[in-house]
Design a protein around this motif. Structure first.
Motif, short mmCIF file in Angstrom:
data_model
loop_
_atom_site.label_atom_id
_atom_site.label_comp_id
_atom_site.label_asym_id
_atom_site.label_seq_id
_atom_site.Cartn_x
_atom_site.Cartn_y
_atom_site.Cartn_z
N UNK A 1 3.37 -8.61 -20.10
CA UNK A 1 2.13 -9.35 -20.33
C UNK A 1 1.73 -10.50 -20.99
N UNK A 2 2.80 -10.32 -22.22
CA UNK A 2 1.72 -11.05 -23.65
C UNK A 2 3.21 -12.59 -23.07
N UNK A 3 3.82 -12.62 -22.09
CA UNK A 3 4.97 -13.48 -22.37
C UNK A 3 4.29 -14.69 -20.96
N UNK A 4 4.34 -13.45 -20.30
CA UNK A 4 3.36 -13.67 -18.58
C UNK A 4 2.53 -13.36 -18.45
N UNK A 5 1.69 -12.81 -18.39
CA UNK A 5 0.18 -13.25 -17.74
C UNK A 5 0.38 -11.67 -16.69
N UNK A 6 -0.56 -10.67 -16.34
CA UNK A 6 -0.62 -9.87 -16.12
C UNK A 6 -0.98 -9.85 -14.47
N UNK A 7 -0.58 -11.41 -13.38
CA UNK A 7 -0.80 -11.72 -11.97
C UNK A 7 0.24 -12.22 -11.77
N UNK A 8 0.57 -12.95 -11.38
CA UNK A 8 1.95 -13.26 -9.98
C UNK A 8 3.32 -13.82 -11.12
N UNK B 1 0.70 -1.17 -0.17
CA UNK B 1 0.28 -0.15 -0.28
C UNK B 1 1.02 0.97 0.07
N UNK B 2 -0.17 2.32 -0.65
CA UNK B 2 1.34 3.78 -1.24
C UNK B 2 0.58 4.79 -0.91
N UNK B 3 -0.26 4.90 0.17
CA UNK B 3 -1.53 5.42 1.15
C UNK B 3 -0.55 7.40 0.52
N UNK B 4 0.37 7.03 0.53
CA UNK B 4 1.29 8.57 0.19
C UNK B 4 1.19 8.68 -1.57
N UNK B 5 0.99 7.46 -2.36
CA UNK B 5 0.25 8.43 -3.63
C UNK B 5 -1.30 7.83 -3.43
N UNK B 6 -2.17 8.68 -3.41
CA UNK B 6 -3.46 8.08 -3.71
C UNK B 6 -3.90 7.80 -4.76
N UNK B 7 -3.00 8.30 -6.32
CA UNK B 7 -3.84 7.98 -7.27
C UNK B 7 -2.79 6.42 -7.94
N UNK B 8 -1.90 5.68 -6.95
CA UNK B 8 -1.59 4.56 -7.56
C UNK B 8 -1.81 3.57 -6.36
N UNK B 9 -2.70 2.80 -7.64
CA UNK B 9 -3.30 1.89 -7.25
C UNK B 9 -2.88 0.47 -7.65
N UNK B 10 -2.69 -0.59 -6.95
CA UNK B 10 -2.07 -2.32 -7.97
C UNK B 10 -2.95 -2.85 -8.62
N UNK B 11 -2.86 -3.47 -9.70
CA UNK B 11 -3.86 -5.12 -9.97
C UNK B 11 -3.08 -6.03 -10.23
N UNK B 12 -3.82 -6.74 -9.10
CA UNK B 12 -3.23 -7.52 -9.50
C UNK B 12 -2.35 -7.93 -8.52
N UNK B 13 -2.04 -7.50 -7.42
CA UNK B 13 -0.41 -6.96 -6.83
C UNK B 13 0.65 -6.98 -8.01
N UNK B 14 0.27 -5.79 -8.25
CA UNK B 14 1.58 -5.22 -9.15
C UNK B 14 1.25 -3.90 -9.10
#
Length: 204
Positions: free
Chosen positions: A125-132, A50-63
């Motif tokens: 993303x094309x190689x590994x997908x968008x998750x772990x 979590x980066x509460x000091x960067x409010x516009x930064x949102x994680x997607x699938x833990x990245x």
């Protein structure tokens, strides 16, 4: 480590928890099974960030979306995120990331063109997908280390900056040897437990 840590006869592997009954203490699982009056529930869920000091930064699938080489914010390369990868070599890859970041912020290394950084993320993303798998180094250790070494470049002339050595295959050999050692230890403990008919104690 795969499933080796959980193949011990004293461990009853179940599916995910579906619900808890506060009155009876029953724990119900998604496969339809249940246990009576569970004593304790440990939430071993891994971690998120979590980066509460960067409010516009949102994680997607833990990245963090929009990073080049898991490091530089593409639309604002004055931001760098060290340590947002997993899959072995943690401390060492963090050092490579830190050196590259320090060189760029000091003006001794150049930020890649934005189009190049965007292409890196699309290709990843094309190689590994968008998750772990996206932020997991295994099995491409050399590719990640060498990309960061190229990004960092050499120390400024006349300084004592860190020289990042080329990736050595034996680093991977040492890592996999450690993994095998741990797996074999778990397998030995499980085999000993299965062959024992009396009280058992797990040696750690």
């Amino acid at each position: 480590f795969g499933t080796a840590p959980f193949a011990h006869p004293d461990i009853d592997n179940r599916s995910q928890i579906a619900s808890l009954d506060a009155k009876t203490g029953q724990v119900h699982f998604t496969d339809g099974t249940s246990v009576e009056q569970g004593d304790h529930i440990l939430f071993a869920t891994g971690y998120d960030f979590s980066f509460p000091f960067l409010p516009n930064l949102k994680s997607v699938h833990k990245r963090i979306p929009g990073l080049d080489q898991h490091l530089l914010k593409i639309d604002d390369p004055t931001l760098a995120f060290i340590g947002m990868v997993t899959g072995g070599f943690g401390i060492r890859i963090f050092e490579w990331q830190a050196v590259a970041t320090a060189r760029i912020f000091a003006g001794h290394a150049a930020v890649p063109p934005q189009a190049e950084m965007e292409k890196w993320e699309r290709d990843r993303i094309a190689q590994s997908g968008d998750q772990a798998a996206f932020w997991t180094l295994i099995p491409d250790f050399e590719k990640h280390f060498e990309a960061l070494r190229a990004l960092a470049g050499e120390p400024a002339p006349g300084t004592t900056g860190r020289v990042l050595p080329p990736y050595k295959p034996e680093w991977g050999d040492i890592f996999w040897a450690f993994v095998r050692y741990r797996v074999q230890w778990w397998e030995r403990e499980a085999a000993e437990a299965r062959s024992s008919s009396g009280p058992r104690s797990l040696k750690i």
